[in-house]
Scaffold this active site. Sequence first.
Site, short mmCIF file in Angstrom:
data_model
loop_
_atom_site.label_atom_id
_atom_site.label_comp_id
_atom_site.label_asym_id
_atom_site.label_seq_id
_atom_site.Cartn_x
_atom_site.Cartn_y
_atom_site.Cartn_z
CE LYS A 94 51.71 -50.07 -66.42
NZ LYS A 94 51.76 -48.76 -66.68
CG HIS A 104 54.32 -53.17 -67.66
ND1 HIS A 104 53.43 -53.55 -68.31
CD2 HIS A 104 54.99 -52.05 -68.40
CE1 HIS A 104 53.21 -53.01 -69.43
NE2 HIS A 104 54.18 -51.93 -69.51
N1 NDP Z 1 53.50 -43.42 -73.05
C1 NDP Z 1 54.50 -44.33 -72.69
O1 NDP Z 1 55.67 -44.34 -73.71
C2 NDP Z 1 54.93 -44.45 -71.30
C3 NDP Z 1 54.10 -44.31 -70.31
N2 NDP Z 1 54.51 -44.70 -69.09
C4 NDP Z 1 53.82 -43.73 -67.95
O2 NDP Z 1 54.23 -42.84 -67.47
C5 NDP Z 1 53.77 -42.75 -65.98
C6 NDP Z 1 54.86 -42.64 -64.89
O3 NDP Z 1 55.63 -43.68 -65.16
P1 NDP Z 1 56.94 -43.74 -64.46
O4 NDP Z 1 58.02 -42.80 -64.64
O5 NDP Z 1 57.42 -45.26 -64.34
O6 NDP Z 1 56.43 -43.47 -62.79
P2 NDP Z 1 57.14 -43.18 -61.43
O7 NDP Z 1 56.28 -43.24 -60.39
O8 NDP Z 1 58.55 -43.43 -61.70
O9 NDP Z 1 57.14 -41.37 -61.74
C7 NDP Z 1 55.94 -40.77 -61.48
C8 NDP Z 1 56.53 -39.32 -61.42
O10 NDP Z 1 55.35 -38.54 -61.76
C9 NDP Z 1 55.33 -37.91 -60.29
N3 NDP Z 1 53.87 -38.00 -59.96
C10 NDP Z 1 53.25 -39.17 -59.69
N4 NDP Z 1 51.74 -38.77 -59.29
C11 NDP Z 1 51.74 -37.69 -59.08
C12 NDP Z 1 50.47 -36.57 -58.66
N5 NDP Z 1 49.62 -37.31 -58.25
N6 NDP Z 1 50.92 -35.38 -58.64
C13 NDP Z 1 52.34 -34.91 -58.77
N7 NDP Z 1 53.39 -35.64 -59.30
C14 NDP Z 1 53.03 -37.05 -59.48
C15 NDP Z 1 56.05 -38.25 -59.34
O11 NDP Z 1 56.44 -37.34 -58.49
P3 NDP Z 1 57.00 -37.85 -57.00
O12 NDP Z 1 58.54 -37.98 -57.14
O13 NDP Z 1 56.78 -36.73 -56.18
O14 NDP Z 1 56.42 -39.27 -56.55
C16 NDP Z 1 57.48 -38.68 -60.16
O15 NDP Z 1 57.86 -37.86 -60.63
C17 NDP Z 1 52.87 -44.05 -65.70
O16 NDP Z 1 51.33 -43.45 -66.18
C18 NDP Z 1 53.18 -44.88 -66.89
O17 NDP Z 1 52.25 -45.81 -67.18
C19 NDP Z 1 55.58 -45.01 -68.82
C20 NDP Z 1 56.74 -45.41 -69.46
C21 NDP Z 1 56.23 -45.06 -71.09
O1 LIG Z 2 54.43 -48.00 -66.69
C1 LIG Z 2 55.35 -48.23 -67.38
O2 LIG Z 2 56.61 -48.49 -67.21
C2 LIG Z 2 54.95 -48.21 -68.92
N1 LIG Z 2 53.71 -47.68 -69.08
C3 LIG Z 2 52.96 -47.69 -70.26
C4 LIG Z 2 51.46 -48.45 -70.24
O3 LIG Z 2 50.78 -48.32 -69.32
O4 LIG Z 2 51.34 -48.76 -71.49
C5 LIG Z 2 53.86 -47.89 -71.52
C6 LIG Z 2 54.99 -48.98 -71.24
O5 LIG Z 2 54.43 -50.24 -71.55
C7 LIG Z 2 55.56 -48.64 -70.04
#
Ligand code: NDP
Ligand SMILES: O=C(O)C1=N[C@H](C(=O)O)C[C@H](O)C1
Length: 285
Positions: free
Chosen positions: A167, A163
């Site tokens: 991440k 990743h």
């Molecule tokens: N299931 C799926 O298909 C996928 C899952 N994911 C998962 O999604 C999650 C987010 O990924 P990603 O978008 O890349 O992460 P980012 O760090 O880009 O974004 C995280 C977001 O969540 C907010 N955030 C993080 N921690 C907190 C907290 N403790 N309290 C409130 N808000 C919070 C952040 O707010 P702020 O801007 O204030 O920091 C930001 O808006 C991860 O767990 C990732 O593994 C990602 C891609 C695909």
């Molecule tokens: O953090 C990411 O970007 C992603 N997180 C998810 C995971 O933890 O499996 C899904 C995807 O691989 C992208």
Amino acid sequence: MTARNAAGDGSTGGGSDPLRIAVTGAGGRMGREVIEAARARADVAVALAVNRTPTDPIAGVDVADAGHLADLLVDADPDVLVDFTGPESAAEYAETAAEAGVAVVTGTTGFDSGGTARLRAASEAVPLLKASNFARGVAALRRAVREAVAAVPGYDVELTETHHNGKRDAPSGTAKTLLDDVEGVREEVRGDPAGGDDRDRRVHGREGDAPREPNEIGVHARRAGDVTGEHEVLLAGNRETLALTHRAGDRGVFAAGALDAAAWLVDRDPDWYDFDDVLGDGVSE
Ligand SMILES: NC(=O)C1=CN([C@@H]2O[C@H](COP(=O)(O)OP(=O)(O)OC[C@H]3O[C@@H](n4cnc5c(N)ncnc54)[C@H](OP(=O)(O)O)[C@@H]3O)[C@@H](O)[C@H]2O)C=CC1
Ligand SMILES: O=C(O)C1=N[C@H](C(=O)O)C[C@H](O)C1
């Protein structure tokens, strides 16, 4: 929660009102992707977008303060909350949505047992769908991995995920899901959960000087550049190898799956769901 779908099957076609979603983590990589994907779909409308820290409008959608989520949900009246944040906040957002009678789709990963328990409790009040990966290709990979392990259960298994360098959690939630799949098949082949010394053991990384034990499953997490998300499951034995790999092209893959899941989830009974429930027997569109 306002029923938007007379059919009750989660579909929002046929001229019914668009699915109204609330987006948490709107300022994040996935939050932005979800908003942009929703704006491009006629069957989905963004009723509310919130973020922990102040964020400029995204794709023309104003972003409110997540600290006021409870009141904002009452005013916005969304059908489903779509969450991609952090485990410590996702559980809180799910509880807030449940109190407001709003269904929840969360893709957040990295939960500990306590966080998962909080999500489970919320699913007693509203329909809640959690998936570590919303790519249909990963659903297909999971099925292929289960079939492959069942065919050659004695082969060594090593999992590698790669990743982007932003991440936080490792190994990925998808990797943990795939490992559960591998271990579940191998326990089934063995006839019962291996309680003894032959049960599967996850080995994270590898260094030092020691032979590989047969019951090990190697787990390797790589963080580099802007890789969207790659997962490889390697099976090796008997002078041959089999590598099953998924590569996500961009985050739109995940956003599309999450919105499809939200449309499917709306008006379901309160319960715990996953992406396989949405896909049923087929994973294609
Ligand atoms: N299931 C799926 O298909 C996928 C899952 N994911 C998962 O999604 C999650 C987010 O990924 P990603 O978008 O890349 O992460 P980012 O760090 O880009 O974004 C995280 C977001 O969540 C907010 N955030 C993080 N921690 C907190 C907290 N403790 N309290 C409130 N808000 C919070 C952040 O707010 P702020 O801007 O204030 O920091 C930001 O808006 C991860 O767990 C990732 O593994 C990602 C891609 C695909
Ligand atoms: O953090 C990411 O970007 C992603 N997180 C998810 C995971 O933890 O499996 C899904 C995807 O691989 C992208």
